[in-house]
Design a protein around this motif. Structure first.
Motif, short mmCIF file in Angstrom:
data_model
loop_
_atom_site.label_atom_id
_atom_site.label_comp_id
_atom_site.label_asym_id
_atom_site.label_seq_id
_atom_site.Cartn_x
_atom_site.Cartn_y
_atom_site.Cartn_z
N PHE A 1 -1.63 6.41 -13.87
CA PHE A 1 -2.34 5.94 -12.68
C PHE A 1 -3.42 4.91 -12.98
O PHE A 1 -4.03 4.36 -12.06
CB PHE A 1 -2.94 7.12 -11.90
CG PHE A 1 -3.99 7.90 -12.65
CD1 PHE A 1 -5.33 7.62 -12.49
CD2 PHE A 1 -3.61 8.93 -13.50
CE1 PHE A 1 -6.29 8.35 -13.18
CE2 PHE A 1 -4.56 9.68 -14.18
CZ PHE A 1 -5.90 9.39 -14.03
N LYS B 1 -4.27 1.22 -14.46
CA LYS B 1 -3.44 0.03 -14.52
C LYS B 1 -3.81 -0.99 -15.58
O LYS B 1 -2.99 -1.84 -15.93
CB LYS B 1 -3.43 -0.67 -13.14
CG LYS B 1 -2.94 0.24 -12.01
CD LYS B 1 -1.56 0.80 -12.29
CE LYS B 1 -1.05 1.66 -11.13
NZ LYS B 1 0.18 2.37 -11.46
N GLU C 1 -9.74 -0.38 -16.55
CA GLU C 1 -9.72 0.85 -15.76
C GLU C 1 -9.67 2.08 -16.65
O GLU C 1 -10.34 3.08 -16.38
CB GLU C 1 -8.55 0.85 -14.78
CG GLU C 1 -8.65 1.98 -13.76
CD GLU C 1 -7.55 1.98 -12.72
OE1 GLU C 1 -7.64 2.81 -11.81
OE2 GLU C 1 -6.60 1.18 -12.83
N GLU D 1 -8.21 12.73 -11.62
CA GLU D 1 -7.30 11.71 -11.11
C GLU D 1 -7.48 11.50 -9.61
O GLU D 1 -7.56 10.36 -9.12
CB GLU D 1 -5.84 12.09 -11.39
CG GLU D 1 -4.85 11.10 -10.79
CD GLU D 1 -3.40 11.54 -10.87
OE1 GLU D 1 -2.54 10.79 -10.38
OE2 GLU D 1 -3.12 12.64 -11.42
N THR D 2 -7.55 12.59 -8.88
CA THR D 2 -7.67 12.52 -7.42
C THR D 2 -9.01 11.92 -7.03
O THR D 2 -9.10 11.12 -6.09
CB THR D 2 -7.49 13.92 -6.81
OG1 THR D 2 -6.26 14.47 -7.27
CG2 THR D 2 -7.49 13.86 -5.29
N TRP E 1 -10.59 9.73 -8.64
CA TRP E 1 -10.52 8.31 -8.96
C TRP E 1 -9.62 7.55 -7.98
O TRP E 1 -9.91 6.40 -7.65
CB TRP E 1 -9.99 8.15 -10.39
CG TRP E 1 -10.13 6.77 -10.95
CD1 TRP E 1 -9.17 5.79 -11.00
CD2 TRP E 1 -11.28 6.22 -11.59
NE1 TRP E 1 -9.65 4.67 -11.61
CE2 TRP E 1 -10.96 4.90 -11.99
CE3 TRP E 1 -12.57 6.70 -11.86
CZ2 TRP E 1 -11.86 4.06 -12.64
CZ3 TRP E 1 -13.46 5.87 -12.51
CH2 TRP E 1 -13.11 4.56 -12.89
N THR E 2 -8.54 8.16 -7.55
CA THR E 2 -7.52 7.42 -6.80
C THR E 2 -7.52 7.67 -5.29
O THR E 2 -6.88 6.94 -4.55
CB THR E 2 -6.11 7.76 -7.32
OG1 THR E 2 -5.86 9.17 -7.16
CG2 THR E 2 -5.96 7.39 -8.78
N SER E 3 -8.21 8.71 -4.83
CA SER E 3 -8.12 9.10 -3.42
C SER E 3 -9.18 8.37 -2.59
O SER E 3 -9.95 7.55 -3.08
CB SER E 3 -8.32 10.61 -3.28
OG SER E 3 -9.68 10.94 -3.50
N LYS F 1 -11.47 3.91 0.66
CA LYS F 1 -10.25 3.15 0.35
C LYS F 1 -10.43 1.68 0.74
O LYS F 1 -11.18 1.36 1.65
CB LYS F 1 -9.05 3.72 1.11
CG LYS F 1 -8.43 4.95 0.48
CD LYS F 1 -7.52 4.59 -0.67
CE LYS F 1 -6.69 5.79 -1.11
NZ LYS F 1 -5.82 5.47 -2.22
N SER G 1 -5.91 0.66 -2.68
CA SER G 1 -6.59 1.22 -3.85
C SER G 1 -7.89 1.87 -3.40
O SER G 1 -8.45 1.53 -2.36
CB SER G 1 -6.87 0.13 -4.89
OG SER G 1 -7.80 -0.81 -4.39
N SER G 2 -8.37 2.81 -4.21
CA SER G 2 -9.66 3.43 -3.90
C SER G 2 -10.77 2.50 -4.36
O SER G 2 -10.56 1.59 -5.18
CB SER G 2 -9.78 4.79 -4.61
OG SER G 2 -10.01 4.59 -5.99
N GLN H 1 -10.99 2.83 -8.12
CA GLN H 1 -9.95 2.06 -8.82
C GLN H 1 -10.32 0.59 -8.88
O GLN H 1 -10.18 -0.06 -9.92
CB GLN H 1 -8.60 2.23 -8.11
CG GLN H 1 -7.94 3.56 -8.31
CD GLN H 1 -6.69 3.70 -7.45
OE1 GLN H 1 -6.73 3.47 -6.25
NE2 GLN H 1 -5.59 4.08 -8.06
#
Length: 199
Positions: A31, A33, A37, A143-144, A146-148, A153, A158-159, A162
């Motif tokens: 997750f 990229k 990151e 992970e959540t 970072w990405t949620s 958003k 992307s969050s 991110q």
């Protein structure tokens, strides 16, 4: 988050908790990229959890009398969503990101309750917050986080975290997580992880 060496946790941490477990997790999940990151994510987690050595924040149950927990009470910090002084202790920081406060535990429980891991292992971090320190649960929460949409958003999907991480904007990601833009030493931690991840 606060780390007080004098009241280090007495709860037994899973020996898998640490840098290598989290690196293996992010390689498997894919997750992150770019190198910016990866460095931003790993550096931030290391900053939050004392270089990925503290699965728990604080000390023994006697730590409730320590002044630090007063900063987590409803009177001192409403944003954490704690309802009482007991909540301040119960929902202290755990895991890679040091998830803190009833609000965060509730948000992530609701977000992840239908995930394979939470369902298979009957994870309930609201009623059993120590589960948030389990290395597998902690990595999924990180992970959540970072990405949620927990920190917002962007139009591209992307969050905010991110976006800041991919741009190498350590000051912005610190502000998103901790509510301020000071580096607090995490810039040095972030540099340690540039190159520690191979895609």
């Amino acid at each position: 988050m606060i780390h007080d060496k004098k009241v280090r946790v007495n709860d037994p941490a899973d020996p898998r908790f640490g840098k290598q477990h989290l690196l293996n997790y992010i390689k498997q999940r894919g997750f992150l990229k770019n190198q910016n990151e990866v460095a931003g994510f790993m550096g931030q987690m290391a900053h939050e959890s004392n270089n990925l050595t503290d699965a728990y924040e604080g000390g023994s149950i006697q730590g409730q009398k320590n002044k630090k927990w007063k900063n987590y009470t409803p009177e001192k910090n409403r944003w954490l969503g704690n309802l009482s002084y007991e909540d301040a202790w119960k929902y202290r920081g755990r895991g890679d990101v040091q998830l803190t406060g009833r609000r965060a535990y509730t948000w992530f429980q609701n977000k992840l309750k239908n995930s394979k891991l939470f369902k298979e292992r009957n994870i309930d971090i609201i009623n059993n917050p120590n589960q948030a320190a389990d290395p597998d649960v902690a990595a999924l929460i990180a992970e959540t986080y970072w990405t949620s949409d927990y920190t917002g958003k962007r139009k591209d999907g992307s969050s905010n975290l991110q976006h800041a991480g991919r741009a190498g904007d350590i000051k912005k990601q610190m502000a998103l997580i901790q509510g301020h833009g000071t580096l607090d030493g995490s810039g040095n931690v972030r540099e340690k992880f540039k190159g520690s991840y191979k895609s």
